[in-house]
Enzyme design. Structure first.
Site: not given
Length: 381
Positions: A120, A217
């Protein structure tokens, strides 16, 4: 805040007043990035807050402890209002799905243990968001990561955070020299997270007491398997648990429920010796177990290397360094032997247990705090 009397630079390293220096702050909605934005706004910088919506916030609204979802976007926006700077939300759901989530699912199914937070940073935050910051005419981009950027003789260097307990260098090894020119990490020199929370309280931020995010997440409650099953229907096919000597010891409900080095929850009790997962054979749908010594590894093949040391990676036949093969483990001394600019072999001086394909192998100076880069552990040819 005035310019430094000796260097003539502001606190972000530019030869102009803070009010003439535009900085985009990547805001996740947590206390760290909120403090960075507030601190820079307080110092007079031209701050622009940007939050990425990375996945369906409808599903995430009720989930605490994740970043870049509905509640966190609201929190980031509120901090911007409190401190009086503009804030934008960018929809990156499709990019995040393609660049991070799909690879996470596929590599997990291939028996690897992926680290999506690194991907990410590498493929979304420090790539697309960084380009967006440049489009906004920013001089730099700041984040709430606990890592230090220091100027060396040949340019900016990456160094571990002052607080070893918060250090995030393992997750940022793939930051390129070009990205490092543009990035700033204002929290890296703080002695503890308590200092960050004290600053949040000082600025009167609504997120001052917000808990830290714990899980990946998009993986609620750390349950990887349920996410993989949703992304790849049929992934949890049952198969055999096999001892390394060939004995079938039982059955499992899907390879995705296991990781290299796992001991608990194997469902094969009553054996005289403790057994660990030593290999996952996805093609045969087998979980292979064996004694602890089978987990010991000294030679680690590494690829997709990002080199942050001096010169070209292949300039030297070997480097004496320290490496981390898991985010939670201390660095271990090793010999790093380049094969090409992007591939190498790492030889650990002391064998390490549970080295798993899909994890990162991060390079550190043995004496000092500098991060020399890293790469991805794979099975080898």
């Amino acid at each position: 805040m005035a310019l430094d009397a000796v260097t003539g630079l502001n606190s972000l390293g530019f030869p102009k007043p803070p009010e003439e220096t535009r900085v985009v702050v990547a805001m996740s909605g947590g206390v760290d990035s909120s403090v960075v934005a507030a601190k820079l706004a307080e110092e007079g910088y031209d701050v622009v807050g940007v939050t990425l919506q990375l996945y369906d916030h409808g599903a995430a609204l009720a989930k605490k402890g994740a970043c870049c979802a509905g509640l966190d976007i609201h929190d980031a926006r509120r901090v911007a209002e409190e401190m009086g700077f503009p804030h934008y939300v960018l929809d990156y759901e499709n990019i995040f799905q393609d660049a991070v989530i799909d690879e996470f699912a596929d590599s997990y199914l291939a028996g690897a243990t992926p680290v999506p937070c690194i991907r990410c940073n590498e493929r979304v935050k420090f790539k697309d968001l960084l380009e967006t910051a440049k489009d906004l005419d920013a001089d730099c981009m700041a984040t709430g990561h606990y890592i230090q950027r220091k100027m060396g003789e040949t340019g900016p260097e990456l160094h571990s955070a002052a607080d070893a307990n918060r250090d995030q260098s393992y997750f940022l090894f793939s930051t390129t020299p070009e990205q490092l020119e543009f990035l700033r990490f204002p929290l890296g020199n703080l002695a503890s997270k308590a200092e960050t929370r004290a600053l949040a309280a000082q600025y009167g931020l609504s997120v001052a007491d917000k808990p830290d995010s714990q899980d990946i997440c998009f993986v609620p409650n750390g349950n990887y398997a349920s996410v993989i099953e949703k992304l790849r229907p049929g992934a949890a096919e049952s198969g055999e648990i096999v001892h390394a000597d060939g004995r079938v010891l039982g059955t499992h409900e899907g390879v995705i429920h296991y990781t290299i080095g796992q001991r608990r929850g194997l469902g094969i009790g009553g054996l005289s010796e403790p057994l660990y997962v030593v290999k996952l054979d996805v093609d045969k749908k087998q979980v292979i177990v064996g004694p602890k010594e089978m987990l010991s590894t000294r030679i680690i093949p590494v690829r997709e290397i990002n080199w942050l040391g001096e010169g070209n990676f292949t300039d030297q036949p070997f480097y004496e360094i320290s490496v981390k093969v898991r985010s939670t483990r201390p660095p271990r001394e090793a010999i790093l032997r380049p094969i090409s600019e992007t591939e190498a072999e790492v030889e650990l001086l002391t064998a390490e247990e549970g080295v798993s394909p899909g994890q990162a192998c991060v390079f550190y100076e043995t004496e000092g705090t500098r991060i020399l880069g890293g790469g991805w552990i794979w099975k080898g040819a």
